[in-house]
Design a protein around this motif. Structure first.
Motif, short mmCIF file in Angstrom:
data_model
loop_
_atom_site.label_atom_id
_atom_site.label_comp_id
_atom_site.label_asym_id
_atom_site.label_seq_id
_atom_site.Cartn_x
_atom_site.Cartn_y
_atom_site.Cartn_z
N LEU A 137 35.42 29.93 29.91
CA LEU A 137 35.71 30.83 31.07
C LEU A 137 35.30 32.23 30.64
O LEU A 137 35.80 32.46 29.50
CB LEU A 137 37.19 30.95 31.53
CG LEU A 137 37.60 32.13 32.76
CD1 LEU A 137 38.77 31.40 33.49
CD2 LEU A 137 38.04 33.40 32.16
N PHE A 138 34.35 32.82 31.26
CA PHE A 138 33.89 34.16 30.68
C PHE A 138 34.50 35.37 31.83
O PHE A 138 34.30 35.48 32.84
CB PHE A 138 32.24 34.24 31.17
CG PHE A 138 31.51 33.30 30.04
CD1 PHE A 138 30.99 33.93 28.83
CD2 PHE A 138 31.47 31.93 30.32
CE1 PHE A 138 30.29 32.93 28.14
CE2 PHE A 138 30.78 31.34 29.33
CZ PHE A 138 30.37 31.88 28.25
N GLN A 139 35.41 36.08 31.05
CA GLN A 139 35.98 37.35 31.89
C GLN A 139 35.03 38.13 32.31
O GLN A 139 35.24 38.94 33.57
CB GLN A 139 36.80 38.00 30.90
CG GLN A 139 38.06 37.30 30.42
CD GLN A 139 39.09 38.51 29.62
OE1 GLN A 139 38.60 39.19 28.78
NE2 GLN A 139 40.37 37.86 29.66
N SER A 140 34.01 38.33 31.97
CA SER A 140 32.99 39.27 32.43
C SER A 140 32.36 39.05 33.85
O SER A 140 31.97 39.87 34.67
CB SER A 140 31.58 39.53 31.68
OG SER A 140 31.08 38.02 31.64
N ARG A 141 32.82 37.75 34.42
CA ARG A 141 32.35 37.22 35.55
C ARG A 141 33.49 37.15 36.72
O ARG A 141 33.42 36.80 37.80
CB ARG A 141 31.95 35.60 35.46
CG ARG A 141 30.57 35.56 34.53
CD ARG A 141 30.32 34.18 34.22
NE ARG A 141 29.36 33.98 33.28
CZ ARG A 141 29.01 32.68 32.76
NH1 ARG A 141 29.50 31.86 33.00
NH2 ARG A 141 28.11 32.89 31.82
N ARG A 142 34.69 37.77 36.40
CA ARG A 142 35.78 37.72 37.10
C ARG A 142 36.62 39.06 37.59
O ARG A 142 37.55 39.36 37.62
CB ARG A 142 37.02 36.90 36.20
CG ARG A 142 36.55 35.37 36.11
CD ARG A 142 37.42 34.85 34.86
NE ARG A 142 38.80 34.94 35.49
CZ ARG A 142 39.33 33.76 36.28
NH1 ARG A 142 38.61 33.17 37.00
NH2 ARG A 142 40.64 34.08 36.60
N SER A 143 35.49 39.88 37.78
CA SER A 143 35.93 41.45 38.22
C SER A 143 36.75 41.28 39.29
O SER A 143 37.74 42.18 39.69
CB SER A 143 34.93 42.18 38.06
OG SER A 143 35.20 43.54 38.23
N ALA A 144 36.35 40.48 40.36
CA ALA A 144 36.95 40.64 41.68
C ALA A 144 38.44 39.84 41.59
O ALA A 144 39.24 40.41 42.28
CB ALA A 144 36.13 39.76 42.50
N VAL A 145 38.53 38.99 40.53
CA VAL A 145 39.75 38.43 40.56
C VAL A 145 41.03 39.58 40.13
O VAL A 145 41.85 39.74 40.64
CB VAL A 145 39.65 37.27 39.47
CG1 VAL A 145 41.16 36.65 39.45
CG2 VAL A 145 38.92 36.02 40.16
N TYR A 146 40.49 40.01 38.91
CA TYR A 146 41.22 41.33 38.36
C TYR A 146 41.36 42.47 39.42
O TYR A 146 42.44 42.77 39.36
CB TYR A 146 40.59 42.12 37.23
CG TYR A 146 40.10 40.81 36.17
CD1 TYR A 146 41.00 39.63 35.90
CD2 TYR A 146 38.96 40.85 35.40
CE1 TYR A 146 40.62 38.63 34.98
CE2 TYR A 146 38.68 39.87 34.40
CZ TYR A 146 39.53 38.91 34.12
OH TYR A 146 39.08 37.89 33.39
N GLN A 147 40.45 42.72 40.15
CA GLN A 147 40.55 43.81 41.26
C GLN A 147 41.77 43.41 42.04
O GLN A 147 42.54 44.28 42.47
CB GLN A 147 39.39 44.03 41.96
CG GLN A 147 39.33 45.38 42.85
CD GLN A 147 39.38 46.58 42.43
OE1 GLN A 147 38.58 46.74 41.60
NE2 GLN A 147 40.45 47.28 42.65
N HIS A 148 41.90 42.25 42.60
CA HIS A 148 42.77 41.65 43.54
C HIS A 148 44.31 42.00 43.01
O HIS A 148 45.02 42.69 43.62
CB HIS A 148 42.75 40.23 43.87
CG HIS A 148 43.76 39.53 44.51
ND1 HIS A 148 44.04 40.11 46.05
CD2 HIS A 148 44.91 38.94 44.27
CE1 HIS A 148 45.32 39.27 46.30
NE2 HIS A 148 45.70 38.73 45.41
N TYR A 149 44.41 41.61 41.78
CA TYR A 149 45.79 41.65 41.17
C TYR A 149 46.13 43.23 40.89
O TYR A 149 47.19 43.63 40.91
CB TYR A 149 46.06 40.84 40.02
CG TYR A 149 45.96 39.22 40.49
CD1 TYR A 149 47.33 38.79 41.16
CD2 TYR A 149 45.09 38.32 40.38
CE1 TYR A 149 47.38 37.73 41.47
CE2 TYR A 149 44.84 37.27 41.13
CZ TYR A 149 46.13 36.87 41.51
OH TYR A 149 46.29 35.36 42.00
#
Length: 310
Positions: A82-94
């Motif tokens: 899992l690469f965190q750089s690809r998960r900005s939308a997930v972090y934005q939600h929380y």
């Protein structure tokens, strides 16, 4: 016990989450081996997460080297990395969940501002945030980080190796950053979200991150997640008593792979972890029936001799 947002899991699930900001060193390898052994000795899974959340310091070539070095040692992971750089939308939600509950505020303080009012509290330069901007009016157009309000929260938990811990976030941390001024997601938010959504049930890491655990437990509970079990281990240190870092080039993987076989290096790490009475050459799988946290020491471990060992 539920460990993820999307349902319970009966499988122990550990993870290794390196940052691709340089070549791994012996301390990173120690963490990888102990976390792999802890999960696999329980018949569990071991996940790999590349914490490339800092765009200024992370490099794809280091991520590839991390994976190559783990495979060279015989530490295989389950599923896809899992690469965190690809998960900005997930972090934005929380992030939005916390912001919409009025649990955050913009902070305009610089590190120089904080150091002008107090001295660092830890050897790593940690400063307890005094809440300077909590009631400050927003300054439109001025870059700001975002802090999470901790109030008078007291977080108690039982570490899987060091036992009961209790931390007052206000006294030992203060309101902490969950998004940086440059827009990058902060570690304390991203790691909680990723652990929860990946179903991670135990987090094994060095004791230098012990104070991160109450922060992450606090964030997890605010977001409705059940925190994982935290298990911290002693640090590998150099002759000066300092924990190993990427500055110790004689103990980075480029040097280690030239001087050791995978089995010899695994044996040395297992010896320092208290799993072997002498540094015999072994594979990680050979250590599974021998692994127990009761064997792992509590005090930090002098590993500088490995710089010259063969």
């Amino acid at each position: 016990m539920t460990h993820a947002a999307d349902g319970p899991t009966a499988t122990v699930r550990g993870r290794f989450a390196p940052s691709p900001t340089g070549r791994m060193h012996l301390g990173n390898l120690f963490a990888a081996l102990l976390s792999w052994l802890s999960a696999k000795s329980q018949g569990g899974e071991w996940l790999l997460r590349i914490e490339d959340i800092d765009p200024a310091r992370s490099r794809p070539e280091y991520a590839q080297l991390i994976m190559d070095d783990l495979q060279w040692l015989g530490l295989t992971w389950d599923g896809e990395p899992l690469f965190q750089s690809r998960r900005s939308a997930v972090y934005q939600h929380y992030f939005d969940v916390l912001r919409d509950r009025h649990l955050t505020y913009p902070c305009y303080c610089t590190r120089a501002d904080l150091l002008a009012t107090q001295a660092p509290h830890e050897s790593d330069g940690r400063v307890v945030y005094p809440g300077t901007c909590r009631h400050r009016a927003p300054l439109p157009g001025r870059p700001a980080s975002t802090r999470l309000i901790v109030g008078d929260a007291e977080v108690a938990f039982t570490d899987g190796h060091y036992g009961p811990c209790s931390v007052s976030l206000a006294r030992h941390v203060g309101d902490f950053i969950i998004r940086r001024k440059d827009g990058a997601w902060a570690y304390q938010l991203a790691v909680v979200v990723d652990d929860a959504l990946s179903g991670v049930s135990e987090v094994v890491r060095g004791r230098d991150l012990l104070l991160s655990s109450p922060q992450q437990i606090y964030v997890a509970r605010l977001l409705g997640f059940s925190p994982p079990q935290f298990i911290h281990f002693p640090l590998l240190c150099n002759a000066a008593g300092q924990r190993l870092s990427k500055r110790d080039q004689s103990l980075d993987m480029a040097s280690l792979r030239q001087r050791f076989s995978p089995q010899a290096l695994t044996g040395l790490l297992a010896f320092h972890a208290g799993l072997l009475s002498q540094p015999d050459a072994v594979s990680p799988s050979d250590l599974l029936p021998l692994f127990s946290w009761d064997k792992v020491p509590l005090a930090d471990i002098m590993a500088d001799g490995l710089a010259t060992a063969r």
